[in-house]
Design an enzyme around this catalytic site. Structure first.
Site, PDB file in Angstrom:
ATOM      1  N   LYS A  78      -5.067   3.241  -4.233  1.00 25.74           N
ATOM      2  CA  LYS A  78      -4.681   2.832  -2.911  1.00 25.74           C
ATOM      3  C   LYS A  78      -5.124   1.429  -2.584  1.00 25.74           C
ATOM      4  O   LYS A  78      -6.449   1.188  -2.014  1.00 25.74           O
ATOM      5  CB  LYS A  78      -4.776   3.796  -1.897  1.00 25.74           C
ATOM      6  CG  LYS A  78      -3.972   3.386  -0.652  1.00 25.74           C
ATOM      7  CD  LYS A  78      -2.407   3.690  -0.907  1.00 25.74           C
ATOM      8  CE  LYS A  78      -1.613   3.035   0.057  1.00 25.74           C
ATOM      9  NZ  LYS A  78      -0.248   2.976  -0.284  1.00 25.74           N
TER      10      LYS A  78
ATOM     11  N   SER B  51       5.097   4.006  -0.771  1.00 24.26           N
ATOM     12  CA  SER B  51       4.435   4.311   0.250  1.00 24.26           C
ATOM     13  C   SER B  51       5.117   4.958   1.500  1.00 24.26           C
ATOM     14  O   SER B  51       5.873   6.107   1.302  1.00 24.26           O
ATOM     15  CB  SER B  51       3.622   3.384   0.836  1.00 24.26           C
ATOM     16  OG  SER B  51       2.538   3.075  -0.009  1.00 24.26           O
TER      17      SER B  51
END
Length: 625
Positions: A207, A412
Site C-alpha cells: 500500500k 482500491s
C-alpha cells in the site's frame, strides 16, 4: 424666501456628469446587445451549415485528452481565468463521441478516406485508444483507406497511428516509443523543512499511496509491484503495435546503446531511423502527402484535399440534445471517473452521494432493466465507496443486474465499487486491485513552536477538540494513534470480507492477492478478481444478456443541470467553439504550467481527501507516465 440655485460651475459639472452617464449607458447597452447577438448566432447556427464535400477525407484531428466522462467546469470562471492568462485545463474528448463519428463516416458515401492527425492528442490510456482503434478497423472494413501523417509521434499518438493502412512521417520527424513508467513526487524532506509531521496508518505490504509523504523515494516493495504491471502493459503495447505493423517486438529499442547504434547508422537522422525500424511506411513532405490525398478525394479552393474535420463532422453527426425513447427498455450507463470523495461532486469526480443518486434513479426507473457501471478511478474515500457499493447491492436486490466495466484504472476504491456487481469486465491493460486502505494525518505542532504560536485550553474528555482539528496544533496523542491504527485494520478486514463474499473467496485468499498489490486486467482474471476480459461494448452486451433483453436502448445517466446552468453552458460552449473566447497562452506560461502541474495535482488530491472517518482506499502509483 428666494430659492437657492446651484452655482454656475456646479451646473456645468452636473451637465457633464449627466452626459457621461448617458453615454456610458448607451455604450454598455450596445455592447450587451452585440454580445447577445454574437452568442445567439453561435447557439442557433444550424449544424447543416457544415458542408461535407461530395468526395471528402475525414480528418481525425483529436485535440485534448480521451475520457469516459468530461469533467464539469464553470464556463464563466473558465472564460475569465483564460482571459486573464490563467491556466486552461486540457480539453477533453468523449471516447464514445469519437467512435460515433468514425462509425457514421464508415457508412457515409461522401467520406472516401480518413486522415489521422494526432499531433494535439493528449492523455489517452491504451484501452481508450483500442476502443477508437476498433472503430478505425470497422471503417477500413468498409473498403476505405486510413492514412496517418505527422511530424512527431509519441507513444499514445503512434499506438493509434498503427491502425492506419499507411503511416507517413515528415522529413524532420520522429517516432519515439519510450515505454511506461510511474514517477510520483516525494515530499518527506519538504515536509520536514516545513516542520510538518506525517502520521500514517496502513495495512498491506504494497500500500504505497502514503509513500510520497513519508519517504524521499519509492520503496523496494513498491518498485517490485509497479515493475510487474508496468512491464505487462508495455509487453501488451509492443505486441499489439508489432502485429499491426508486421514488425518484430525486438524492433523496439529500450536502451540508449541500442538507439545510439541505430542512429549512428543513419547519421542521426530520426526520420530514417523510424523508417528503418518499420514504424512508418514512408517519409513525405506535407505537400507530397497533400497531393497523395488529393488524388483520392480531390482538391478544394484552398489548394488542399477536400476534407471535414473531426469537430465539424461531429457537429453534423452528434445531436446537441438527445431525447430518450420513453417506451423502450434500457440499459443505463453510470460513469465513475476520477477520485472517489464523500458527498456530492460534479462530473469528473466520483461523489459518493451523487453517484449513489444516479444508481438509485436507475433502480426506480421501470424502463431501466440493467446497469453498466463504467469505472475509471484510482479510488479515494472508503466511506463513499461503501455508499456506492450499497446502492449496487440494492439494484441487484431489485432484480436489475449490474455489470462493472473497468476502463484504464479501477483500483482500491475503484475495485471496491466494482466488487458487488453481478460481473466484472476488465480490459487486459486495466490497472486494478490495490485492495487496501490507509489513514493520513498531518500535524504542525513543531511549526507552531517555531512561529511562537500556542494553542491551549481545557476539555471535559481526552477526546475534546479532536473533530475541531486540535491535533493539527498540538500533535497526535499516542493513544489516538493506536485507535486510528485499529480502525484501519478493521476497515481492511471489512474490505477483504466484502470482496470475498462477492468473489466467492475466503479472507485468506483475498489477502494473498490484496495488501495493496496492483494488477493488470489480464492478471486479475487469473487471480479471480475479475470475471471476463472485454471492452465497454462487451459489458453492454453482457448486461443485456443478464437482463434477457434483445431490443433495448443505451442511456447514459448524468447529473442534471439546472436550467440556468444549461443556458450558461450553451452560451459559453458555443461561443468558445466559434473562437470568440480566449484560446491560447504564451509559451512561457505553458512551460510554467508544465513544471507546476504535478504539484497542483498532488495538492488537489490532498484537498479531496474528505472521508468522514479519515480512511482511504486510493492507488497513487496507478498513474502511468
Amino acid at each position: 424666501m428666494a430659492e437657492n440655485k446651484p452655482g454656475f460651475l456646479r451646473r456645468i459639472f452636473r451637465t457633464i456628469a449627466s452626459i457621461y452617464r448617458g453615454f456610458r449607458s448607451v455604450v454598455l447597452n450596445i455592447l450587451f446587445i452585440a454580445i447577445v447577438v454574437v452568442i445567439g448566432i453561435a447557439i442557433f447556427s444550424d449544424k447543416d451549415s457544415v458542408e461535407v464535400p461530395a468526395t471528402s477525407a475525414l480528418v481525425l484531428n483529436l485535440t485534448g485528452d480521451l475520457v469516459e466522462e468530461k469533467r464539469w467546469t464553470d464556463p464563466i470562471a473558465a472564460a475569465i481565468n483564460e482571459g486573464l492568462g490563467g491556466q486552461e485545463d486540457a480539453p477533453e474528448i468523449l471516447v464514445r463521441d469519437v467512435v460515433k463519428v468514425i462509425k457514421h463516416a464508415s457508412t457515409d458515401n461522401r467520406i472516401q478516406t480518413m486522415v489521422l492527425d494526432l499531433s494535439a492528442l493528449g492523455n489517452a490510456s491504451v484501452d481508450k485508444l483500442q476502443t477508437v482503434g476498433d472503430a478505425i478497423v470497422e471503417f477500413k472494413a468498409a473498403g476505405k483507406k486510413v492514412f496517418a501523417y505527422g511530424a512527431f509521434f509519441g507513444q499514445r499518438q503512434y499506438f493509434l497511428a498503427s491502425y492506419a493502412d499507411e503511416v507517413s512521417l515528415s522529413p524532420m520527424g520522429a517516432v519515439i516509443l519510450e515505454g511506461f513508467g510511474s514517477y510520483p513526487m516525494y515530499y518527506k524532506n519538504a515536509l520536514e523543512k516545513l516542520k510538518i509531521n506525517s502520521h500514517v496508518f496502513r495495512v498491506g505490504t504494497y500500500k504505497s499511496a502514503v509513500e510520497p509523504f513519508i519517504r524521499n523515494d519509492m520503496s523496494d516493495a513498491a518498485k517490485e509491484a509497479n515493475s510487474e504491471w508496468l512491464n505487462a502493459l508495455w509487453h501488451d503495447y509492443k505486441q499489439q503495435v508489432a502485429e499491426r505493423r508486421n514488425i518484430s517486438v525486438d524492433t523496439f529499442d529500450e536502451t540508449y546503446d541500442a538507439i545510439l547504434a541505430k542512429l549512428q547508422a543513419t547519421e542521426g537522422d530520426l526520420s530514417l531511423y523510424s523508417l528503418n525500424n518499420g514504424f512508418v511506411d514512408n517519409i513525405q513532405t506535407r505537400e507530397e502527402f497533400r497531393n497523395k490525398v488529393i488524388d483520392i478525394v480531390g482538391e478544394n479552393d484552398k489548394h488542399t484535399y477536400n476534407h471535414v474535420t473531426f469537430a465539424d463532422y461531429a457537429h453534423v453527426v452528434i445531436p446537441k440534445h438527445t431525447m430518450d425513447n420513453p417506451i423502450s427498455d434500457k440499459i443505463a450507463v453510470v460513469v465513475a471517473r476520477g477520485m472517489i470523495v464523500d458527498g456530492q461532486a460534479k462530473a469528473g469526480t466520483v461523489g459518493g452521494d451523487s453517484t449513489a443518486a444516479l444508481l438509485r434513479r436507475a433502480r426506480n426507473d421501470d424502463k431501466i432493466k440493467a446497469v453498466v457501471l463504467r469505472i475509471d478511478s484510482p479510488g479515494g474515500s472508503a466511506f463513499a465507496s461503501e455508499v456506492i457499493g450499497q446502492e449496487i447491492t440494492l439494484l441487484r436486490q431489485a432484480g436489475k443486474p449490474v455489470i462493472a466495466s473497468m476502463g484504464a484504472v479501477a483500483a482500491s476504491g475503484g475495485y471496491w465499487i466494482a466488487a458487488p456487481s453481478n460481473e466484472i469486465w476488465a480490459s487486459p491493460t486495466t490497472i486494478t486491485g490495490s485492495i487496501g486502505i490507509f489513514g493520513l494525518l498531518h500535524t504542525a505542532e513543531d511549526a507552531m513552536k517555531t512561529l511562537g504560536l500556542n494553542v491551549d485550553g481545557v476539555g471535559t474528555t481526552e477526546l475534546a477538540g479532536l473533530s475541531a482539528g486540535l491535533p493539527l496544533f498540538q500533535g497526535l496523542d499516542p493513544k489516538a494513534k493506536d485507535v486510528f491504527q485499529l480502525l484501519i485494520e478493521r476497515g481492511y478486514t471489512e474490505f477483504l470480507t466484502m470482496v470475498g463474499q462477492h468473489r466467492n473467496m475466503t479472507n485468506a485468499e483475498v489477502d494473498a492477492v490484496a495488501q495493496g498489490r496492483v494488477w493488470t486486467g489480464s492478471k486479475a482474471l487469473e487471480l479471480g478478481l475479475v470475471d471476463k476480459l472485454g471492452d465497454f461494448n462487451d459489458a453492454i452486451v453482457a448486461a443485456a444478456d443478464k437482463a434477457g433483453l434483445s431490443n433495448y436502448d443505451v442511456t447514459v445517466l448524468q447529473q442534471e443541470l439546472t436550467p440556468a446552468e444549461k443556458m450558461i453552458n450553451d452560451i459559453f460552449g458555443s461561443a468558445k467553439a466559434a473562437g470568440w473566447l480566449p484560446q491560447s497562452q504564451s509559451n512561457e506560461r505553458l512551460l510554467l504550467n508544465k513544471i507546476t502541474k504535478q504539484l497542483k495535482q498532488d495538492f488537489v488530491l490532498l484537498n479531496q481527501f474528505n472521508d468522514p472517518n479519515g480512511v482511504y482506499s486510493y492507488c497513487v502509483s496507478c498513474t502511468v507516465n
